[in-house]
Design an enzyme around this catalytic site. Structure first.
Site, PDB file in Angstrom:
ATOM      1  CB  ALA A 217      -0.938  -0.020   1.204  1.00  0.00           C
TER       2      ALA A 217
ATOM      3  CG  ASP B 270       6.667  -6.582  -2.295  1.00  0.00           C
ATOM      4  OD1 ASP B 270       6.476  -7.795  -2.001  1.00  0.00           O
ATOM      5  OD2 ASP B 270       6.093  -5.645  -1.734  1.00  0.00           O
TER       6      ASP B 270
ATOM      7  CE  LYS C 139       1.214  -7.238  -2.737  1.00  0.00           C
ATOM      8  NZ  LYS C 139       1.089  -6.859  -1.314  1.00  0.00           N
TER       9      LYS C 139
ATOM     10  NE  ARG D 187      -3.822  -2.818   2.293  1.00  0.00           N
ATOM     11  CZ  ARG D 187      -4.120  -4.073   1.952  1.00  0.00           C
ATOM     12  NH1 ARG D 187      -5.238  -4.334   1.298  1.00  0.00           N
ATOM     13  NH2 ARG D 187      -3.297  -5.055   2.260  1.00  0.00           N
TER      14      ARG D 187
ATOM     15  CB  CYS E 204       0.946 -19.980  32.662  1.00  0.00           C
ATOM     16  SG  CYS E 204       0.626 -18.311  33.277  1.00  0.00           S
TER      17      CYS E 204
ATOM     18  CG  ASN F 136       8.528  -7.595   8.825  1.00  0.00           C
ATOM     19  OD1 ASN F 136       9.650  -7.764   9.298  1.00  0.00           O
ATOM     20  ND2 ASN F 136       8.281  -7.680   7.515  1.00  0.00           N
TER      21      ASN F 136
END
Length: 936
Positions: free
Chosen positions: A529, A555, A579, A566, A684, A628
């Site tokens: 995007a 990419d 892309k 988008r 846990c 990321n």
């Protein structure tokens, strides 16, 4: 300015379909063909029938639902929106709207295309010069989204035209008198009116949502949900009155005074369930004087005091309907956001007196400092001066670089300020003295458009449309952003337009600057995007178009359906294509002179042979468009090492961030980032004590990685070198490898189904029975240090129930279907996509639930351990013997899964959703739609 871009719709979302546990039934949303069904084991079925067209719409718009809100997504696809003006701001606004997908966008601009438009408008080319703007832009806009109507309006914009729209957006240099006329009609007829304009270094937004606008969700953030650790009626330390105090399990509740919360799932104090509680923060008294007066108190970050229940002042009598007067366990609460009613003034009123009530006005992204020091007020007067100049010169803006026209604008601003001073106090905007430098800079470059500000404004103005239906607070009512510090008070000698596509930039920065820009070499990392926006922007600005310039773009991902809402460089026919390749091709269409070099690979340690010293040394800068942190940190480290500028940015729903990172002048990306990391979910909690659907989803995602990534890697390691694997393997990995090798030997879809059933029995039946056997409902826990005793199943701990496999349960079948297909993918076998076909297969397999026997030892819950190495010790002799004797001759390696949530054909999200919802059923947690699972 280029760095101020906003990618409007990088949206995470939810479909708005809501369903949850009812009674003791396992419910699910099964997607079989076009039938989306909520099913309960007791035979009651609730169906939501989706047509193929509706299913396509949901898949395509998956990222938008949560961000825009259910009401907006119901109304937005039916909305008609008019965009007047197809300059830089207008094109960006129209583009964002069309990608998002309203019912109809109508564009209006009869002015001819000029060469300078090619520098701010990605929809036109040199052959369009001389054509009407709207006519030239229409084909490109329609191509962006073939699932809606894009139309052109020719001729004057009259009230008869305006009445057909829910919103009208004006982005050109329309005179103030005309704007006021249009806004007055819209204000009186419930039509949202927006104005957005870029004049050189000045960006202006005006919004009018009518005399009464209701905001149902002020900030658009996900609501806060907490588990209740305890709920007790205590005596107040201050006045001795009885008060109900809630304690959360988290380290901090994060709520303010007079927050409203909705409570549910309480065992004990059941009268609170379904009630809205108003709460205040709790302070611990730390010091008193001799007379008992409180001198010092400290905020208790985990406790809240209840003041009202469903609008009634708290008293113990309000808890009388509870089955048990004492809270035991299971309670949760969710923040309830208050509604807010806003009043907007018309443009005619607001241009003179922008202040409405006690709310802030004249916003500036630079923060309150810009607002408090009067800069926004000065910018508002400069904006008024431009309109006054137009009124005196037949609607024309000041001539570019004209000192005479700039001086006239300064005089007009002073006259407007003096006229306002003559008005009654508080009825008009007044400054002590007009800042002539600000007004002059605005006037000198008012005809120039800067691409970065056009893109920014297009994102902001288009996003305001979504606020019509109540989610997030609109701009109230003026927004100013300026970069006047970029503009020289005396225009540069080489800032004379040349009749070319770069005239707007040349008018501000000069020809020498433009030549440098064109001969730069940049590296764009990511073409999603944000990457598409940057690639478009680089092409329009001319970066990499000179004889020495290049633009590298990489990419490794491919285009999916959900990308189309988008990622502006991709079309429906581009699905499944790379892309970077597709984006590079479109960039050449936008600007045929760009020297774009396409790569299809990650940027990381494994590709340093490609992106090597010579490559990085050839660059003038790097632009990140990643999703990321790990990848961002790597490119940041490369930029630090090679001393290259880095442009860093990101989006999250309607929020965005950007950083300009310069060698030896700013912090690098890694600095201070660790402090921003959210608290993780305790181990846990994930393994034995989930209490929220988020816990179940995290557990399910971890299970996916273990089953279809780690176990596959281990099995391949065994197949490649059995002796080496057996020498290092622990008992858990050995057991997993034995199952995977056996599956590879069988190499059949039926074996995949049986492996899926084995996984079901282990995770949702046997493991839960073992936990119940180890800690029965009435189990008492004793603290080793204090000796105090309390129920084990208390606070956020929910007593579980086992899920015995039932072929009639839709959720059980969905888990089997998705898990079997994922196992089949590891073997390279074709998937079974149809549930009816799958049901026929399992009917002949005689699948049965697990036969449970009490475990030999008690389950260890790891309550006080964050991490523990589980795979320690020796594997069992039986497993070792089975692996040593396994005939793996000729067995092909298994295929490792690469998690991809945007591919709705790979069963990744189907597994996550089914697994998480079965886990939620185990612990009586509200179930979650497949789409919500995908977005979380």
């Amino acid at each position: 300015c280029f760095l101020v871009w906003v990618c409007w719709c990088e949206a995470e979302g939810s479909t708005g379909l809501r369903w949850e546990l009812v009674g003791g039934a396992r419910a699910t949303m099964a997607d079989t063909g076009t039938d989306v069904t909520l099913t309960r084991q007791d035979g009651v079925r609730i169906s939501v029938m989706l047509s193929k067209e509706e299913k396509y719409f949901m898949d395509k718009n998956s990222r938008q639902f949560d961000t825009l809100g259910g009401k907006a997504m119901q109304n937005f696809p039916k909305a008609s929106i008019l965009v007047v003006g197809l300059g830089g701001v207008g094109v960006e606004t129209a583009k964002n709207l069309v990608l998002a997908g309203p019912g109809r966008v109508v564009i209006a601009d009869d002015r001819p295309v000029v060469p300078a438009d090619l520098g701010v408008n990605f929809l036109i080319s040199e052959k369009d010069v001389g054509k009407q703007r709207a006519a030239a832009c229409l084909p490109g806009l329609a191509e962006l989204n073939q699932d809606m109507k894009v139309e052109r309006h020719e001729g004057p914009v009259t009230e008869d035209v305006l009445k057909d729209f829910v919103a009208v957006i004006v982005t050109d240099s329309t005179p103030l008198a005309t704007l006021q006329k249009w806004d007055s009609f819209c204000h009186a007829n419930g039509i949202t009116f927006l104005f957005g304009s870029n004049n050189g270094g000045l960006a202006t937004v005006f919004s009018d949502f009518g005399a009464k606008h209701v905001v149902t969700d002020g900030d658009g953030e996900n609501v806060t949900t907490h588990n209740v650790q305890s709920a007790k009626v205590l005596r107040s330390e201050k006045d001795g009155k009885e008060e109900l105090v809630l304690e959360v399990t988290a380290k901090r509740h994060g709520l303010g005074d007079d927050s409203d919360i909705l409570v549910g799932s309480c065992i004990g104090m059941e009268a609170l369930n379904g009630k809205v509680l108003r709460v205040k923060r709790v302070y611990q008294v730390m010091q008193r004087d001799d007379k008992g007066k409180v001198l010092r108190e400290v905020l208790d970050s985990r406790r809240l005091r209840v003041t009202h229940i469903d609008g009634k002042e708290f008293s113990v009598e309000l808890l009388a309907d509870s089955k048990s007067p004492e809270y035991k366990s299971g309670g949760t609460f969710t923040l309830v956001k208050p509604k807010q009613e806003l009043a907007f003034s018309s443009l005619a009123e607001s241009v003179v007196n922008p202040k409405t009530g006690d709310l802030p006005f004249l916003f500036h992204p630079g923060g309150f400092e810009m607002m408090l020091n009067g800069r926004t007020a000065q910018l508002h007067l400069a904006r008024q001066a431009l309109w006054a100049f137009q009124a005196a010169h037949d609607g024309e803006l000041p001539q570019l670089h004209s000192a005479e026209d700039a001086a006239e604008c300064c005089k007009l601003a002073e006259e407007a300020n003096n006229a306002n001073k003559a008005r009654e106090e508080g009825t008009a905007l007044v400054v002590e003295e007009v800042d002539r430098k600000i007004v002059s800079l605005v006037a000198l470059y008012s005809r120039a458009e800067l691409l970065g500000l056009c893109t920014f404004l297009g994102g902001v103005v288009a996003q305001e449309i979504i606020k019509i239906w109540g989610k997030t607070t609109p701009i109230h009512q003026w927004l100013y952003d300026d970069y006047l510090n970029l503009l020289p008070e005396e225009p540069r000698e080489d800032a004379v337009p040349k009749g070319c596509r770069y005239d707007h930039q040349i008018a501000v920065f000069g020809s020498e600057f433009q030549d440098k820009l064109q001969n730069m070499t940049w590296f764009l990392v990511g073409c999603g995007a944000l990457g598409c926006e940057y690639l478009k922007g680089f092409a329009l600005m001319g970066i990499g178009t000179g004889g020495k310039g290049k633009l590298h773009v990489t990419d490794y991902d491919h285009i999916e359906l959900s990308n189309l809402t988008r990622q502006l460089l991709f079309r429906k026919e581009d699905m499944k294509k790379p892309k970077s390749v597709t984006g590079g091709r479109r960039a050449k269409i936008i600007n045929p002179d760009i020297n774009v070099v396409v790569h299809e690979s990650l940027v990381g340690p494994e590709t340093e042979d490609r992106f090597n010293d010579a490559f990085f040394n050839s660059l003038d800068g790097v632009c990140n468009a990643l999703d990321n942190v790990k990848a961002r940190q790597y490119t940041d480290s490369r930029c630090v090492f090679y001393e290259k500028p880095l442009l860093e940015s990101g989006t999250l729903g309607t929020k965005c961030n950007s950083e300009i990172i310069l060698p030896h002048k700013t912090k690098c990306y890694r600095d201070d980032k660790d402090e921003d990391q959210p608290e993780g979910i305790p181990l846990c909690t994930l393994r034995n004590f989930p209490s929220l659907i988020e816990h179940c989803l995290e557990w399910s995602r971890s299970g996916f990685a273990e089953l279809f990534v780690k176990n596959v890697k281990d099995a391949n390691a065994f197949l490649e070198n059995p002796q080496e694997f057996l020498a290092k393997a622990g008992p858990k990995s050995a057991n997993s490898v034995l199952r995977m090798v056996s599956l590879r030997q069988a190499n059949s879809y039926e074996a995949c189904i049986r492996a899926a059933l084995e996984e079901f029995n282990d995770k949702f039946d046997t493991t839960i029975r073992n936990l119940i056997w180890s800690y029965p409902r009435d189990f008492i826990k004793k603290d080793k240090e204090s000796g105090t005793e309390e129920p084990f199943w208390s606070g956020s701990k929910r007593f579980p129930r086992a899920a015995s496999f039932e072929p009639s349960s839709r959720l059980d079948l969905e888990f089997l279907l998705s898990t079997a297909n994922l196992y089949a993918a590891t073997l390279g076998l074709p998937a079974v996509n149809d549930m009816k076909e799958f049901e026929k297969i399992i009917q002949g397999l005689d699948l049965k639930p697990a036969e449970w026997e009490p475990p030999k030892q008690k389950v260890q819950t790891l309550e006080n351990e964050e991490n523990k190495e589980e795979d320690m010790g020796d594997m069992s002799p039986a497993v070792r013997k089975a692996l040593e004797s396994a005939d793996h001759t000729g067995l092909a390696p298994l295929v490792e899964a690469d998690f991809e949530k945007d591919d709705d054909t790979n069963f990744h999200i189907d597994f996550i959703a089914a697994s998480a919802n079965l886990r939620a059923w185990n612990y009586e947690i509200g179930l979650c739609t497949r789409h919500k699972c995908k977005m979380i």
